[in-house]
Design an enzyme around this catalytic site. Structure first.
Site, short mmCIF file in Angstrom:
data_model
loop_
_atom_site.label_atom_id
_atom_site.label_comp_id
_atom_site.label_asym_id
_atom_site.label_seq_id
_atom_site.Cartn_x
_atom_site.Cartn_y
_atom_site.Cartn_z
N HIS A 302 0.85 -1.18 0.00
CA HIS A 302 0.00 0.00 0.00
C HIS A 302 0.88 1.23 0.00
O HIS A 302 1.94 1.22 0.63
CB HIS A 302 -0.91 0.01 1.24
CG HIS A 302 -2.09 0.90 1.08
ND1 HIS A 302 -2.01 2.25 1.33
CD2 HIS A 302 -3.35 0.65 0.67
CE1 HIS A 302 -3.19 2.78 1.09
NE2 HIS A 302 -4.02 1.84 0.67
N ASP A 362 -7.93 -5.44 0.21
CA ASP A 362 -8.45 -6.30 -0.85
C ASP A 362 -8.04 -7.76 -0.73
O ASP A 362 -8.51 -8.59 -1.50
CB ASP A 362 -7.99 -5.78 -2.21
CG ASP A 362 -8.71 -4.50 -2.57
OD1 ASP A 362 -9.91 -4.42 -2.27
OD2 ASP A 362 -8.09 -3.59 -3.14
N1 CMC Z 1 4.11 -7.52 -4.79
C1 CMC Z 1 5.46 -7.50 -5.00
N2 CMC Z 1 6.22 -6.39 -4.85
C2 CMC Z 1 5.60 -5.27 -4.47
C3 CMC Z 1 4.21 -5.22 -4.23
C4 CMC Z 1 3.46 -6.40 -4.41
N3 CMC Z 1 2.15 -6.40 -4.21
N4 CMC Z 1 3.85 -3.96 -3.88
C5 CMC Z 1 4.99 -3.24 -3.89
N5 CMC Z 1 6.05 -4.03 -4.24
C6 CMC Z 1 7.46 -3.62 -4.30
C7 CMC Z 1 7.75 -2.77 -5.52
O1 CMC Z 1 8.12 -3.55 -6.64
C8 CMC Z 1 8.88 -1.91 -5.00
O2 CMC Z 1 10.06 -2.68 -5.00
P1 CMC Z 1 11.52 -1.97 -5.24
O3 CMC Z 1 11.69 -1.03 -4.09
O4 CMC Z 1 12.47 -3.11 -5.27
O5 CMC Z 1 11.40 -1.26 -6.56
C9 CMC Z 1 8.49 -1.65 -3.55
O6 CMC Z 1 7.71 -2.78 -3.17
C10 CMC Z 1 7.70 -0.36 -3.33
O7 CMC Z 1 6.57 -0.42 -4.17
P2 CMC Z 1 5.95 0.80 -4.99
O8 CMC Z 1 5.51 0.33 -6.33
O9 CMC Z 1 6.91 1.96 -4.95
O10 CMC Z 1 4.70 1.13 -4.10
P3 CMC Z 1 3.52 2.08 -4.51
O11 CMC Z 1 3.19 2.84 -3.31
O12 CMC Z 1 3.82 2.86 -5.75
O13 CMC Z 1 2.35 1.05 -4.91
C11 CMC Z 1 0.53 -0.44 -4.66
C12 CMC Z 1 1.36 0.67 -4.01
C13 CMC Z 1 -0.70 -0.72 -3.82
C14 CMC Z 1 0.05 0.03 -6.08
C15 CMC Z 1 1.41 -1.70 -4.80
O14 CMC Z 1 1.82 -2.13 -3.51
C16 CMC Z 1 0.69 -2.83 -5.55
O15 CMC Z 1 0.72 -2.86 -6.79
N6 CMC Z 1 0.03 -3.79 -4.82
C17 CMC Z 1 -0.71 -4.84 -5.45
C18 CMC Z 1 -2.05 -4.29 -5.93
C19 CMC Z 1 -3.02 -4.05 -4.77
O16 CMC Z 1 -3.19 -4.89 -3.91
N7 CMC Z 1 -3.69 -2.89 -4.81
C20 CMC Z 1 -4.70 -2.54 -3.80
C21 CMC Z 1 -4.28 -1.34 -2.99
S1 CMC Z 1 -5.32 -1.11 -1.56
C22 CMC Z 1 -6.87 -0.74 -2.15
C23 CMC Z 1 -6.96 0.55 -2.87
O17 CMC Z 1 -6.31 1.52 -2.51
O18 CMC Z 1 -7.76 0.62 -3.79
#
Ligand code: CMC
Length: 428
Positions: A302, A362
């Site tokens: 998140h 989720d």
């Molecule tokens: N699985 C594997 N790696 C992950 C995941 C994941 N679910 N989430 C983040 N990471 C890694 C990402 O690759 C990055 O790694 P590195 O530092 O090596 O590059 C690190 O963790 C930080 O991630 P980020 O992409 O900078 O995080 P963000 O804040 O931009 O993205 C997120 C947040 C929710 C989009 C992401 O965690 C994700 O895609 N999660 C899976 C989808 C999901 O469950 N979404 C629902 C969110 S909650 C409900 C809502 O808000 O609607």
């Protein structure tokens, strides 16, 4: 407290920026004069360190895993409140008295009679159409019906539209479901509470009280989450003084994506894929760590929570309760087992620990919805129906803000500087 300031020095010149104080959580450096004073913009892709507005609605402490609506912990609201009371709280800032709650619930109920034409509109879609597309179209239709009343600077209009949207998004959701499953629409039942009525319009029968309770808590937990992508979209869209119905349609479009509201659908697809394959949960977790695989562990991570999402804990409990009663032979039981094994594998994995990736709202919500017989592609529609109270609360707050102005981000231009047009026959 005396006004705090921060000094920025560049090229021998100094600029003083004031600190905007919060009641809780990080304060913000007010950079609104930075361009005027020094000719710089600020750059923050993904708004990681940027507050887009002041808000009094929802507070999140992502490190501690706290979520509060109007100061009330989400756990207390889920334990003792209900969705319609929470919607009142989000919109009005205070918990209602019994009288206020009765009046509000009645006003919402009276708005569930949707203008004619919505059902005919649904029938224009292919049966396989995604219900989020149908919801957006349904809202576009409502925006046309209510357009003649549009008066966004009138408080009475704003309140009326807020109630209408809370009442009518679930009706559109139910109409879409009825059409896609080849069934006639079901009229709202004024005797039922908000979420029981929603299930009644979906399934055409008096719902199981446990399902009503689970749906009500899901609605309450999804009602608001401060400046997430869809809520920020509703604010930005609404800031152009467009119809709130159109602004909410824009929010629905944003919610649809798998990184936001579409994640609960993606979680079930992932659990089914693991369940049907020979891949162990450990192997799957391994895949999600490989950036080349473009696979993420859905329902994990998140932007704000660097701890357990408090909603995930509450939802996990409902999930257990529901499967305890409806578990026998239920195809979702193995999915719950896979989810729990996946959660443990990720929580014990260095990659997830270091990055502070925990289950989010989720991770378990899809299992609940599936157990209630809700099809996969309706999940995000249910999320939209629940989030509508948050969207309209933010729209109301923004429209009443004395500093209201259209939202218009700047950019750091990195394209070509001026160059001359080359005639078509002279290009390489
Ligand atoms: N699985 C594997 N790696 C992950 C995941 C994941 N679910 N989430 C983040 N990471 C890694 C990402 O690759 C990055 O790694 P590195 O530092 O090596 O590059 C690190 O963790 C930080 O991630 P980020 O992409 O900078 O995080 P963000 O804040 O931009 O993205 C997120 C947040 C929710 C989009 C992401 O965690 C994700 O895609 N999660 C899976 C989808 C999901 O469950 N979404 C629902 C969110 S909650 C409900 C809502 O808000 O609607």
């Amino acid at each position: 407290m005396p006004e705090r300031k921060i000094k920025l020095t560049n090229g021998g010149k100094e600029v003083e920026l004031s600190i905007a104080e919060s009641t809780e959580g990080p304060a913000a450096v007010n950079i609104s004069n930075l361009y005027k004073k020094r000719g710089y913009f600020s750059l923050d892709p993904g708004f990681v360190s940027t507050a887009s507005c002041r808000s009094q609605i929802t507070y999140i402490d992502g490190d501690l895993g706290l979520l509060r609506y109007r100061g009330y912990p989400i756990e207390q609201l889920a334990e003792s409140g209900n969705h319609i009371e929470t919607a009142y709280l989000l919109l009005n800032g205070e918990l209602p008295t019994q009288n206020q709650l009765d009046t509000f619930a009645q006003e919402i109920r009276s708005e569930t009679k949707i203008p004619s034409g919505s059902w005919e509109l649904m029938q224009a879609f292919e049966k396989e159409a995604h219900p989020m597309a149908m919801l957006m179209a349904g809202l576009a239709h409502l925006a046309s019906i209510y357009h003649s009343e549009l008066d966004v600077f009138d408080e009475a209009y704003r309140q009326r539209m807020a109630r209408r949207l809370i009442a009518q998004v679930p009706v559109l959701a139910a109409l879409g479901y009825r059409y896609r499953t080849g069934q006639d629409p079901v009229d709202p039942d004024p005797e039922l509470d908000f979420t029981s009525n929603f299930l009644h319009m979906m399934f055409g029968a008096e719902p199981d009280p446990l399902f009503s309770h689970a749906t009500d808590i899901l609605f309450l937990l999804h009602a608001d989450h401060e400046q997430n992508a869809s809520t920020s979209t509703v604010r930005l869209s609404g800031s152009s003084e467009t119809s709130p119905v159109a602004a909410v349609a824009a929010g629905v479009a944003t919610l649809w994506g798998p990184s936001h509201g579409g994640a609960n659908e993606a979680v079930i697809q992932m659990l089914e894929e693991i369940h049907a394959s020979d891949v162990s949960v450990e192997e799957y977790v391994e895949q999600t760590k490989n950036k080349e695989s473009h696979t993420r562990l859905m329902g994990f991570g998140h932007r704000v929570y660097k701890n357990y999402d408090p909603r995930a804990k509450l939802i996990q409990k409902i999930c257990y309760d529901l499967l305890e009663k409806h578990g026998e032979g239920n195809p979702n039981c193995p999915l719950l087992e896979t989810a729990m094994a996946l959660e443990q594998a990720a929580l014990n994995d260095e990659y997830f620990v270091v990055r502070k990736l925990y289950p989010n709202v989720d991770f378990y919500s899809g299992i609940i919805l599936r157990t209630m017989g809700i099809p996969l592609d309706m999940f995000t529609v249910i999320f939209a129906a629940a989030r509508t109270s948050g969207w309209v609360a933010h729209w109301l707050e923004m429209m009443a803000d004395k500093q209201f102005r259209i939202g218009r981000p700047r950019q750091l231009y990195t394209g070509h500087t001026q160059r001359d047009y080359v005639a078509l026959d002279q290009r390489d």
